[in-house]
Design a protein around this motif. Structure first.
Motif, mmCIF file in Angstrom:
data_model
loop_
_atom_site.group_PDB
_atom_site.id
_atom_site.type_symbol
_atom_site.label_atom_id
_atom_site.label_comp_id
_atom_site.label_asym_id
_atom_site.label_seq_id
_atom_site.Cartn_x
_atom_site.Cartn_y
_atom_site.Cartn_z
ATOM 1 N N LEU A 414 8.298 -11.390 -6.990
ATOM 2 C CA LEU A 414 8.440 -12.851 -7.078
ATOM 3 C C LEU A 414 9.635 -13.012 -7.620
ATOM 4 C CD1 LEU A 414 7.216 -15.672 -6.297
ATOM 5 C CD2 LEU A 414 6.078 -15.368 -8.694
ATOM 6 N N ARG A 415 10.609 -13.797 -7.068
ATOM 7 C CA ARG A 415 11.775 -14.045 -7.699
ATOM 8 C C ARG A 415 12.096 -15.527 -7.675
ATOM 9 N NH1 ARG A 415 15.346 -10.850 -5.501
ATOM 10 N NH2 ARG A 415 16.050 -12.124 -3.830
ATOM 11 N N LEU A 430 9.682 -11.425 -11.232
ATOM 12 C CA LEU A 430 8.499 -10.589 -11.430
ATOM 13 C C LEU A 430 8.230 -9.590 -10.302
ATOM 14 C CD1 LEU A 430 6.248 -13.884 -12.472
ATOM 15 C CD2 LEU A 430 8.021 -12.552 -13.823
ATOM 16 N N THR A 431 7.714 -8.375 -10.811
ATOM 17 C CA THR A 431 7.596 -7.348 -10.122
ATOM 18 C C THR A 431 6.247 -6.280 -10.171
ATOM 19 O OG1 THR A 431 8.828 -5.716 -10.922
ATOM 20 C CG2 THR A 431 9.971 -6.957 -9.341
ATOM 21 N N VAL A 432 5.906 -5.883 -9.091
ATOM 22 C CA VAL A 432 4.407 -5.137 -9.101
ATOM 23 C C VAL A 432 4.895 -3.542 -8.525
ATOM 24 C CG1 VAL A 432 2.178 -4.728 -8.705
ATOM 25 C CG2 VAL A 432 2.979 -7.015 -9.102
ATOM 26 N N ARG A 433 4.694 -2.308 -9.358
ATOM 27 C CA ARG A 433 4.950 -1.203 -8.763
ATOM 28 C C ARG A 433 3.947 -0.317 -9.177
ATOM 29 N NH1 ARG A 433 7.391 2.757 -11.944
ATOM 30 N NH2 ARG A 433 8.282 1.616 -14.007
ATOM 31 N N GLN A 434 3.812 0.995 -8.806
ATOM 32 C CA GLN A 434 3.181 2.061 -9.389
ATOM 33 C C GLN A 434 3.752 2.926 -9.640
ATOM 34 O OE1 GLN A 434 -0.113 2.131 -6.000
ATOM 35 N NE2 GLN A 434 -1.393 2.019 -7.682
ATOM 36 N N ASP A 435 3.582 3.723 -10.843
ATOM 37 C CA ASP A 435 4.398 4.957 -11.408
ATOM 38 C C ASP A 435 3.840 6.210 -10.660
ATOM 39 O OD1 ASP A 435 2.282 5.492 -12.765
ATOM 40 O OD2 ASP A 435 3.023 4.780 -14.768
ATOM 41 N N GLU A 436 4.529 7.275 -11.411
ATOM 42 C CA GLU A 436 3.987 8.585 -10.799
ATOM 43 C C GLU A 436 2.716 8.862 -11.195
ATOM 44 O OE1 GLU A 436 6.545 7.901 -12.524
ATOM 45 O OE2 GLU A 436 8.498 8.352 -11.778
#
Length: 498
Positions: A414-415, A430-436
Protein backbone atom coordinates in the motif's frame (compact mmCIF):
# COMPACT_ATOMS: atom_id res chain seq x y z
CA UNK A 1 21.64 -1.51 -39.35
CA UNK A 2 24.25 -4.26 -39.68
CA UNK A 3 24.66 -6.28 -36.50
CA UNK A 4 28.11 -5.72 -34.95
CA UNK A 5 30.05 -7.46 -32.20
CA UNK A 6 30.72 -4.61 -29.75
CA UNK A 7 32.93 -4.27 -26.69
CA UNK A 8 31.90 -1.70 -24.08
CA UNK A 9 34.55 -0.64 -21.60
CA UNK A 10 33.40 1.34 -18.59
CA UNK A 11 30.10 -0.56 -18.47
CA UNK A 12 29.95 -0.02 -14.70
CA UNK A 13 30.12 3.73 -15.23
CA UNK A 14 27.64 6.43 -16.11
CA UNK A 15 27.67 6.33 -19.92
CA UNK A 16 28.75 2.73 -20.39
CA UNK A 17 25.89 1.42 -18.27
CA UNK A 18 23.42 3.40 -20.36
CA UNK A 19 25.03 2.54 -23.70
CA UNK A 20 24.75 -1.24 -23.29
CA UNK A 21 20.91 -1.44 -23.45
CA UNK A 22 20.88 1.01 -26.36
CA UNK A 23 23.28 -1.21 -28.34
CA UNK A 24 21.21 -4.28 -27.49
CA UNK A 25 18.07 -2.46 -28.59
CA UNK A 26 19.74 -1.71 -31.94
CA UNK A 27 20.43 -5.42 -32.46
CA UNK A 28 24.15 -5.54 -31.67
CA UNK A 29 25.93 -8.28 -29.72
CA UNK A 30 27.60 -6.82 -26.63
CA UNK A 31 30.58 -7.82 -24.51
CA UNK A 32 31.34 -5.80 -21.38
CA UNK A 33 34.82 -5.44 -19.90
CA UNK A 34 34.99 -4.60 -16.20
CA UNK A 35 37.58 -4.87 -13.45
CA UNK A 36 34.82 -6.18 -11.17
CA UNK A 37 32.26 -8.06 -13.30
CA UNK A 38 30.09 -8.75 -10.24
CA UNK A 39 29.09 -5.08 -10.28
CA UNK A 40 27.13 -5.80 -13.48
CA UNK A 41 25.36 -8.88 -12.18
CA UNK A 42 22.15 -7.11 -11.15
CA UNK A 43 21.75 -4.88 -14.21
CA UNK A 44 18.47 -5.56 -16.07
CA UNK A 45 20.43 -6.52 -19.20
CA UNK A 46 23.09 -8.67 -17.50
CA UNK A 47 21.82 -11.97 -18.94
CA UNK A 48 21.91 -10.59 -22.49
CA UNK A 49 25.59 -9.68 -22.62
CA UNK A 50 28.94 -11.42 -22.29
CA UNK A 51 30.98 -10.09 -19.38
CA UNK A 52 34.76 -10.43 -19.11
CA UNK A 53 37.20 -9.34 -16.45
CA UNK A 54 39.74 -6.78 -17.64
CA UNK A 55 41.90 -3.88 -16.56
CA UNK A 56 42.65 -1.15 -19.10
CA UNK A 57 46.29 -1.02 -17.97
CA UNK A 58 46.76 -4.80 -18.33
CA UNK A 59 47.59 -5.62 -21.96
CA UNK A 60 46.77 -9.32 -21.72
CA UNK A 61 43.25 -8.82 -20.33
CA UNK A 62 42.54 -6.02 -22.84
CA UNK A 63 43.69 -8.23 -25.71
CA UNK A 64 41.44 -11.07 -24.56
CA UNK A 65 38.46 -8.73 -24.24
CA UNK A 66 38.99 -7.40 -27.80
CA UNK A 67 39.24 -10.84 -29.41
CA UNK A 68 36.57 -11.17 -32.11
CA UNK A 69 35.25 -7.63 -31.57
CA UNK A 70 34.34 -5.36 -34.50
CA UNK A 71 33.50 -2.11 -32.66
CA UNK A 72 35.21 -1.15 -29.40
CA UNK A 73 33.80 1.62 -27.20
CA UNK A 74 36.43 3.32 -25.05
CA UNK A 75 34.55 4.99 -22.18
CA UNK A 76 37.05 4.83 -19.35
CA UNK A 77 39.22 7.46 -17.70
CA UNK A 78 41.14 7.84 -14.47
CA UNK A 79 39.55 11.08 -13.27
CA UNK A 80 39.43 11.21 -9.48
CA UNK A 81 42.04 8.45 -9.11
CA UNK A 82 44.88 10.73 -7.98
CA UNK A 83 47.41 13.24 -9.24
CA UNK A 84 48.91 10.81 -11.76
CA UNK A 85 45.64 10.25 -13.61
CA UNK A 86 47.11 11.70 -16.83
CA UNK A 87 49.86 9.03 -16.86
CA UNK A 88 47.27 6.31 -16.21
CA UNK A 89 45.00 7.58 -19.00
CA UNK A 90 47.95 7.78 -21.42
CA UNK A 91 49.16 4.23 -20.67
CA UNK A 92 45.66 2.73 -20.89
CA UNK A 93 44.92 4.43 -24.23
CA UNK A 94 48.17 3.17 -25.77
CA UNK A 95 47.50 -0.38 -24.64
CA UNK A 96 43.93 -0.28 -25.93
CA UNK A 97 44.92 1.11 -29.34
CA UNK A 98 47.74 -1.40 -29.80
CA UNK A 99 45.63 -4.38 -28.77
CA UNK A 100 42.66 -3.24 -30.87
CA UNK A 101 44.88 -3.10 -33.96
CA UNK A 102 46.36 -6.53 -33.19
CA UNK A 103 42.87 -8.01 -32.74
CA UNK A 104 41.64 -6.64 -36.09
CA UNK A 105 39.03 -4.34 -34.56
CA UNK A 106 37.28 -2.38 -37.32
CA UNK A 107 36.45 0.73 -35.28
CA UNK A 108 37.13 2.44 -31.98
CA UNK A 109 34.55 4.89 -30.62
CA UNK A 110 35.76 7.25 -27.91
CA UNK A 111 33.96 9.97 -25.98
CA UNK A 112 36.16 12.76 -24.63
CA UNK A 113 35.75 16.38 -23.69
CA UNK A 114 35.06 19.33 -25.97
CA UNK A 115 38.11 21.61 -26.07
CA UNK A 116 38.09 25.37 -26.68
CA UNK A 117 39.03 26.60 -30.13
CA UNK A 118 42.44 28.26 -30.38
CA UNK A 119 43.68 27.28 -26.90
CA UNK A 120 47.00 25.38 -26.95
CA UNK A 121 46.70 21.95 -25.38
CA UNK A 122 49.33 22.78 -22.74
CA UNK A 123 47.06 25.56 -21.43
CA UNK A 124 44.04 23.30 -20.95
CA UNK A 125 42.99 22.00 -17.54
CA UNK A 126 44.58 18.61 -16.70
CA UNK A 127 41.21 16.89 -17.22
CA UNK A 128 40.58 18.32 -20.70
CA UNK A 129 44.25 17.94 -21.65
CA UNK A 130 44.17 14.25 -20.75
CA UNK A 131 40.91 13.61 -22.63
CA UNK A 132 42.35 15.32 -25.72
CA UNK A 133 45.56 13.27 -25.50
CA UNK A 134 43.63 10.00 -25.20
CA UNK A 135 41.70 10.88 -28.36
CA UNK A 136 44.93 11.66 -30.19
CA UNK A 137 46.50 8.34 -29.12
CA UNK A 138 43.48 6.32 -30.27
CA UNK A 139 43.33 8.20 -33.59
CA UNK A 140 46.99 7.30 -34.13
CA UNK A 141 46.51 3.61 -33.32
CA UNK A 142 45.94 2.54 -36.92
CA UNK A 143 42.32 1.59 -36.15
CA UNK A 144 39.62 3.88 -37.62
CA UNK A 145 38.47 5.97 -34.66
CA UNK A 146 35.55 8.30 -33.99
CA UNK A 147 36.73 10.61 -31.21
CA UNK A 148 33.58 12.38 -30.04
CA UNK A 149 33.99 15.52 -27.93
CA UNK A 150 31.15 16.69 -25.68
CA UNK A 151 30.92 19.41 -23.03
CA UNK A 152 28.36 19.09 -20.22
CA UNK A 153 26.15 16.01 -20.56
CA UNK A 154 22.68 16.59 -19.11
CA UNK A 155 21.31 13.47 -17.47
CA UNK A 156 20.73 12.12 -13.97
CA UNK A 157 24.00 10.60 -12.76
CA UNK A 158 26.35 12.70 -14.90
CA UNK A 159 28.92 14.27 -12.54
CA UNK A 160 28.67 17.67 -14.23
CA UNK A 161 24.88 17.63 -14.10
CA UNK A 162 24.82 16.47 -10.48
CA UNK A 163 27.03 19.39 -9.48
CA UNK A 164 24.58 21.72 -11.24
CA UNK A 165 21.58 20.01 -9.62
CA UNK A 166 22.91 19.98 -6.08
CA UNK A 167 24.25 23.53 -6.08
CA UNK A 168 21.03 24.95 -7.51
CA UNK A 169 18.73 22.99 -5.21
CA UNK A 170 20.61 23.68 -2.01
CA UNK A 171 21.59 27.32 -2.43
CA UNK A 172 18.93 29.96 -3.20
CA UNK A 173 21.73 32.55 -2.98
CA UNK A 174 25.16 31.60 -4.33
CA UNK A 175 28.54 33.26 -4.28
CA UNK A 176 30.25 31.51 -7.16
CA UNK A 177 33.53 31.56 -9.06
CA UNK A 178 33.75 33.71 -12.17
CA UNK A 179 33.47 30.60 -14.37
CA UNK A 180 29.68 30.76 -14.02
CA UNK A 181 29.85 33.26 -16.90
CA UNK A 182 31.73 30.84 -19.18
CA UNK A 183 29.81 29.77 -22.28
CA UNK A 184 29.13 26.08 -22.79
CA UNK A 185 27.10 23.92 -25.19
CA UNK A 186 25.34 21.20 -23.15
CA UNK A 187 23.90 18.06 -24.71
CA UNK A 188 21.27 15.58 -23.49
CA UNK A 189 22.52 12.11 -22.61
CA UNK A 190 19.79 10.71 -24.88
CA UNK A 191 21.42 12.35 -27.88
CA UNK A 192 24.95 11.35 -26.86
CA UNK A 193 23.86 7.71 -26.73
CA UNK A 194 22.14 7.95 -30.10
CA UNK A 195 25.38 9.18 -31.67
CA UNK A 196 27.48 6.55 -29.90
CA UNK A 197 25.26 3.78 -31.23
CA UNK A 198 25.23 5.32 -34.72
CA UNK A 199 29.04 5.41 -34.82
CA UNK A 200 29.08 1.61 -35.04
CA UNK A 201 28.03 1.99 -38.69
CA UNK A 202 30.49 4.71 -39.73
CA UNK A 203 32.36 4.02 -42.99
CA UNK A 204 35.79 2.45 -42.53
CA UNK A 205 37.56 5.47 -44.00
CA UNK A 206 36.19 7.88 -41.35
CA UNK A 207 38.73 8.48 -38.61
CA UNK A 208 38.58 11.89 -36.95
CA UNK A 209 37.24 14.01 -34.10
CA UNK A 210 33.61 15.16 -34.00
CA UNK A 211 32.18 17.94 -31.82
CA UNK A 212 28.96 17.03 -30.05
CA UNK A 213 26.56 19.54 -28.49
CA UNK A 214 22.91 20.44 -28.19
CA UNK A 215 21.18 23.41 -29.87
CA UNK A 216 21.72 25.89 -26.99
CA UNK A 217 24.86 27.84 -26.11
CA UNK A 218 24.52 29.18 -22.55
CA UNK A 219 26.56 30.15 -19.51
CA UNK A 220 26.70 28.02 -16.37
CA UNK A 221 24.75 30.80 -14.68
CA UNK A 222 22.02 30.42 -17.31
CA UNK A 223 21.96 26.67 -16.75
CA UNK A 224 21.51 27.07 -13.00
CA UNK A 225 18.62 29.48 -13.45
CA UNK A 226 16.94 27.33 -16.08
CA UNK A 227 17.39 24.27 -13.87
CA UNK A 228 15.68 26.14 -11.03
CA UNK A 229 12.75 26.98 -13.31
CA UNK A 230 12.35 23.39 -14.53
CA UNK A 231 12.61 22.06 -10.95
CA UNK A 232 9.94 24.46 -9.68
CA UNK A 233 12.39 26.43 -7.55
CA UNK A 234 12.47 30.17 -7.02
CA UNK A 235 14.87 32.20 -9.13
CA UNK A 236 18.44 31.81 -7.84
CA UNK A 237 20.56 34.85 -6.98
CA UNK A 238 24.08 34.20 -8.29
CA UNK A 239 26.97 36.50 -7.33
CA UNK A 240 30.30 35.70 -9.08
CA UNK A 241 33.41 36.12 -6.90
CA UNK A 242 36.67 36.17 -8.90
CA UNK A 243 38.91 35.25 -5.92
CA UNK A 244 37.60 31.67 -5.78
CA UNK A 245 40.37 29.52 -7.31
CA UNK A 246 39.66 26.10 -8.87
CA UNK A 247 41.07 24.43 -5.75
CA UNK A 248 38.86 26.48 -3.43
CA UNK A 249 35.90 25.99 -5.77
CA UNK A 250 36.24 22.20 -5.73
CA UNK A 251 36.35 22.16 -1.91
CA UNK A 252 33.35 24.48 -1.87
CA UNK A 253 31.44 22.10 -4.18
CA UNK A 254 32.46 19.16 -1.98
CA UNK A 255 31.20 20.98 1.11
CA UNK A 256 27.86 22.11 -0.34
CA UNK A 257 27.04 19.01 -2.38
CA UNK A 258 27.55 15.23 -1.99
CA UNK A 259 29.81 15.18 -5.09
CA UNK A 260 33.28 14.14 -3.81
CA UNK A 261 35.99 16.83 -4.06
CA UNK A 262 38.30 14.44 -5.95
CA UNK A 263 35.63 14.19 -8.67
CA UNK A 264 34.63 17.84 -8.54
CA UNK A 265 38.13 19.32 -8.76
CA UNK A 266 39.13 18.23 -12.31
CA UNK A 267 35.67 19.18 -13.56
CA UNK A 268 35.74 22.58 -11.86
CA UNK A 269 39.20 23.28 -13.29
CA UNK A 270 37.78 22.66 -16.77
CA UNK A 271 34.92 25.12 -16.32
CA UNK A 272 37.16 28.12 -16.97
CA UNK A 273 37.32 27.12 -20.66
CA UNK A 274 34.62 28.12 -23.14
CA UNK A 275 33.50 24.92 -24.86
CA UNK A 276 31.32 25.49 -27.91
CA UNK A 277 31.09 23.25 -30.98
CA UNK A 278 33.16 24.38 -33.98
CA UNK A 279 31.41 21.93 -36.32
CA UNK A 280 28.45 19.53 -36.41
CA UNK A 281 29.81 17.10 -39.03
CA UNK A 282 28.66 14.03 -37.11
CA UNK A 283 25.11 14.79 -38.25
CA UNK A 284 26.12 13.84 -41.83
CA UNK A 285 26.73 10.29 -40.61
CA UNK A 286 24.29 9.97 -37.69
CA UNK A 287 21.22 12.11 -38.44
CA UNK A 288 19.49 13.70 -35.42
CA UNK A 289 16.13 12.25 -34.33
CA UNK A 290 12.89 13.73 -35.61
CA UNK A 291 12.63 17.14 -34.02
CA UNK A 292 16.41 17.41 -33.59
CA UNK A 293 18.54 17.20 -30.47
CA UNK A 294 16.83 18.14 -27.21
CA UNK A 295 17.25 21.76 -26.21
CA UNK A 296 18.47 22.55 -22.71
CA UNK A 297 15.00 22.79 -21.16
CA UNK A 298 13.96 19.47 -22.69
CA UNK A 299 17.17 17.80 -21.49
CA UNK A 300 16.64 19.19 -17.96
CA UNK A 301 13.05 17.94 -17.86
CA UNK A 302 14.19 14.46 -18.89
CA UNK A 303 16.96 14.46 -16.27
CA UNK A 304 14.59 15.60 -13.51
CA UNK A 305 12.30 12.61 -13.78
CA UNK A 306 12.40 10.71 -10.50
CA UNK A 307 11.32 7.17 -9.71
CA UNK A 308 10.76 7.74 -6.02
CA UNK A 309 9.03 5.03 -4.02
CA UNK A 310 8.43 2.97 -7.13
CA UNK A 311 10.20 0.20 -8.97
CA UNK A 312 12.12 1.47 -12.01
CA UNK A 313 10.81 0.43 -15.42
CA UNK A 314 12.38 -2.56 -17.18
CA UNK A 315 14.27 -0.20 -19.48
CA UNK A 316 14.67 3.24 -17.89
CA UNK A 317 15.04 6.26 -20.13
CA UNK A 318 18.70 7.33 -20.55
CA UNK A 319 18.19 10.44 -18.44
CA UNK A 320 16.68 8.54 -15.49
CA UNK A 321 18.58 7.38 -12.39
CA UNK A 322 19.85 3.85 -13.04
CA UNK A 323 21.59 1.02 -11.16
CA UNK A 324 25.30 1.71 -10.86
CA UNK A 325 24.98 5.49 -10.63
CA UNK A 326 27.02 6.97 -7.76
CA UNK A 327 25.27 7.13 -4.42
CA UNK A 328 25.25 10.93 -4.64
CA UNK A 329 23.51 10.93 -8.05
CA UNK A 330 19.84 11.31 -8.85
CA UNK A 331 18.99 14.12 -6.45
CA UNK A 332 18.08 13.79 -2.79
CA UNK A 333 15.58 11.23 -1.60
CA UNK A 334 15.38 10.98 2.17
CA UNK A 335 14.13 7.69 3.61
CA UNK A 336 12.91 6.50 7.01
CA UNK A 337 12.69 2.71 6.75
CA UNK A 338 11.48 0.33 9.48
CA UNK A 339 10.23 -3.23 9.72
CA UNK A 340 8.97 -5.64 12.35
CA UNK A 341 8.25 -9.36 12.39
CA UNK A 342 4.87 -10.31 13.88
CA UNK A 343 3.29 -13.67 14.74
CA UNK A 344 0.22 -13.23 12.63
CA UNK A 345 -0.99 -14.05 9.15
CA UNK A 346 -0.39 -11.75 6.15
CA UNK A 347 -4.17 -11.44 5.78
CA UNK A 348 -4.58 -10.18 9.36
CA UNK A 349 -1.79 -7.65 8.95
CA UNK A 350 -3.23 -6.47 5.64
CA UNK A 351 -6.67 -5.89 7.19
CA UNK A 352 -5.13 -3.46 9.68
CA UNK A 353 -3.05 -1.72 7.01
CA UNK A 354 -6.01 -1.30 4.67
CA UNK A 355 -8.13 0.15 7.46
CA UNK A 356 -5.72 2.96 8.27
CA UNK A 357 -6.77 6.62 8.29
CA UNK A 358 -10.07 8.39 8.87
CA UNK A 359 -11.76 7.46 12.14
CA UNK A 360 -9.21 4.66 12.69
CA UNK A 361 -6.35 7.18 12.77
CA UNK A 362 -2.71 6.49 12.00
CA UNK A 363 -1.85 4.22 14.95
CA UNK A 364 0.57 6.65 16.59
CA UNK A 365 0.85 10.13 18.12
CA UNK A 366 -2.74 11.27 17.44
CA UNK A 367 -2.00 14.80 18.66
CA UNK A 368 0.95 15.07 16.25
CA UNK A 369 -1.19 13.91 13.30
CA UNK A 370 -3.97 16.31 14.33
CA UNK A 371 -1.50 19.21 14.63
CA UNK A 372 -0.10 18.41 11.19
CA UNK A 373 -3.65 18.41 9.80
CA UNK A 374 -4.48 21.78 11.39
CA UNK A 375 -1.25 23.27 10.06
CA UNK A 376 -1.99 21.99 6.57
CA UNK A 377 -5.47 23.54 6.70
CA UNK A 378 -4.00 26.88 7.81
CA UNK A 379 -1.61 26.74 4.84
CA UNK A 380 -4.51 26.18 2.44
CA UNK A 381 -4.14 22.39 2.20
CA UNK A 382 -6.72 19.62 2.54
CA UNK A 383 -5.86 18.79 6.17
CA UNK A 384 -7.50 15.74 7.73
CA UNK A 385 -11.08 16.65 6.85
CA UNK A 386 -11.43 14.23 3.91
CA UNK A 387 -11.12 11.10 6.06
CA UNK A 388 -11.66 7.75 4.33
CA UNK A 389 -14.01 7.14 1.41
CA UNK A 390 -15.49 4.02 3.09
CA UNK A 391 -14.56 1.52 5.81
CA UNK A 392 -14.11 -1.29 3.26
CA UNK A 393 -11.51 -2.04 0.62
CA UNK A 394 -9.26 0.66 -0.76
CA UNK A 395 -8.67 1.35 -4.44
CA UNK A 396 -5.95 3.21 -6.29
CA UNK A 397 -6.96 6.89 -6.34
CA UNK A 398 -8.84 6.84 -3.00
CA UNK A 399 -8.04 9.62 -0.54
CA UNK A 400 -6.96 8.92 3.04
CA UNK A 401 -6.99 12.23 4.93
CA UNK A 402 -4.14 14.21 3.31
CA UNK A 403 -2.79 11.15 1.44
CA UNK A 404 -3.91 9.47 -1.77
CA UNK A 405 -3.55 5.80 -2.68
CA UNK A 406 -0.93 5.66 -5.43
CA UNK A 407 -0.34 1.89 -5.61
CA UNK A 408 -2.04 -1.13 -4.08
CA UNK A 409 -1.27 -4.86 -4.29
CA UNK A 410 -3.49 -6.76 -1.87
CA UNK A 411 -1.63 -8.41 1.02
CA UNK A 412 1.63 -7.01 -0.39
CA UNK A 413 1.82 -3.22 -0.87
CA UNK A 414 0.00 0.00 0.00
CA UNK A 415 1.73 3.18 -1.17
CA UNK A 416 0.31 6.61 -0.34
CA UNK A 417 1.33 9.92 -1.91
CA UNK A 418 1.11 13.04 0.26
CA UNK A 419 -1.26 15.82 -0.82
CA UNK A 420 -0.49 18.08 2.12
CA UNK A 421 1.41 21.36 1.71
CA UNK A 422 5.09 20.44 1.65
CA UNK A 423 8.37 21.84 0.23
CA UNK A 424 8.78 18.65 -1.79
CA UNK A 425 7.13 15.32 -2.56
CA UNK A 426 6.38 12.63 0.04
CA UNK A 427 5.25 9.02 0.08
CA UNK A 428 4.32 6.52 2.82
CA UNK A 429 4.75 2.89 1.81
CA UNK A 430 3.45 -0.08 3.83
CA UNK A 431 4.34 -3.65 2.84
CA UNK A 432 3.70 -7.25 3.86
CA UNK A 433 6.16 -10.07 3.20
CA UNK A 434 7.26 -13.39 4.68
CA UNK A 435 10.87 -14.03 5.67
CA UNK A 436 12.91 -17.23 5.29
CA UNK A 437 11.47 -18.58 8.54
CA UNK A 438 7.92 -18.10 7.28
CA UNK A 439 7.19 -15.20 9.64
CA UNK A 440 5.04 -12.29 8.54
CA UNK A 441 7.06 -9.06 8.29
CA UNK A 442 5.57 -5.58 8.27
CA UNK A 443 7.63 -3.01 6.34
CA UNK A 444 7.25 0.75 6.38
CA UNK A 445 9.03 3.48 4.40
CA UNK A 446 8.54 7.22 4.54
CA UNK A 447 10.16 8.91 1.52
CA UNK A 448 10.71 12.60 0.94
CA UNK A 449 12.09 14.30 -2.17
CA UNK A 450 12.95 17.87 -1.09
CA UNK A 451 12.41 20.93 -3.24
CA UNK A 452 15.12 23.49 -2.65
CA UNK A 453 16.79 24.44 0.61
CA UNK A 454 13.40 24.67 2.36
CA UNK A 455 12.80 21.00 1.58
CA UNK A 456 16.09 19.89 3.12
CA UNK A 457 15.45 22.07 6.18
CA UNK A 458 11.93 20.61 6.55
CA UNK A 459 13.19 17.01 6.58
CA UNK A 460 15.80 17.66 9.25
CA UNK A 461 13.36 19.72 11.32
CA UNK A 462 10.87 16.83 11.59
CA UNK A 463 13.47 14.04 11.69
CA UNK A 464 13.76 14.02 15.53
CA UNK A 465 10.05 13.11 15.72
CA UNK A 466 10.28 10.09 13.39
CA UNK A 467 10.96 7.57 16.16
CA UNK A 468 7.85 8.76 17.97
CA UNK A 469 5.54 8.95 14.95
CA UNK A 470 6.81 6.29 12.55
CA UNK A 471 8.19 4.00 15.24
CA UNK A 472 4.84 4.15 17.00
CA UNK A 473 3.06 3.22 13.78
CA UNK A 474 5.17 0.08 13.43
CA UNK A 475 4.54 -1.04 17.01
CA UNK A 476 0.83 -0.32 17.04
CA UNK A 477 -0.03 -1.66 13.58
CA UNK A 478 1.69 -4.98 14.28
CA UNK A 479 0.11 -5.16 17.75
CA UNK A 480 -3.34 -4.57 16.26
CA UNK A 481 -2.71 -7.25 13.63
CA UNK A 482 -1.63 -9.74 16.31
CA UNK A 483 -4.75 -9.02 18.38
CA UNK A 484 -6.89 -9.46 15.27
CA UNK A 485 -5.27 -12.84 14.69
CA UNK A 486 -5.19 -13.80 18.39
CA UNK A 487 -1.40 -13.78 18.72
CA UNK A 488 1.23 -11.48 20.28
CA UNK A 489 3.66 -9.40 18.21
CA UNK A 490 7.44 -9.56 18.39
CA UNK A 491 10.35 -7.61 16.94
CA UNK A 492 11.97 -4.26 17.59
CA UNK A 493 10.52 -1.94 14.97
CA UNK A 494 13.87 -0.14 14.76
CA UNK A 495 14.94 1.62 11.59
CA UNK A 496 16.32 -0.77 9.01
CA UNK A 497 19.80 0.06 7.68
CA UNK A 498 19.79 1.92 4.35
Amino acid sequence: MTRRRCLVTGATGYLGGRLVPELLGAGHAVRCMARTPDRLRHRPWADRVETVRGDATDAASVGAALDGVEVAYYLIHAIGSGRDFEDTDRRAARIFGERARAAGVRRIVYLGGLTPVGVPERELSPHLRSRAEVGRILLGSGVPTAALRAAVIIGSGSASFEMLRQLTERLPVMTTPSWVRTRVQPVAVRDVLRVLVGCAALPDDVSRTFDLGGPDVVTYQDMMRRYARQAGLRRRLIVPVPVLTPSLSSHWVGLVTPVPSRTARPLVESLRHEVVCAERDIERYVPPPDGGFLDLDGALRAALRQVAGTAPPARPAPGDPQPGDPGWAGGSLYTDRRERAVDTSPAALWRVMEGIGGANGWYSAPLAWAARGWLDTLLGGVGLRRGRPAPGRLRVGDHLDFWRVEALERERLLRLRAEMRLPGLAWLELTVRQDEAGRTVYGQRALFQPRGLAGHAYWWAVWPFHAWVFGGMVRNITAAAARDDGRAPRGTGRPAPD
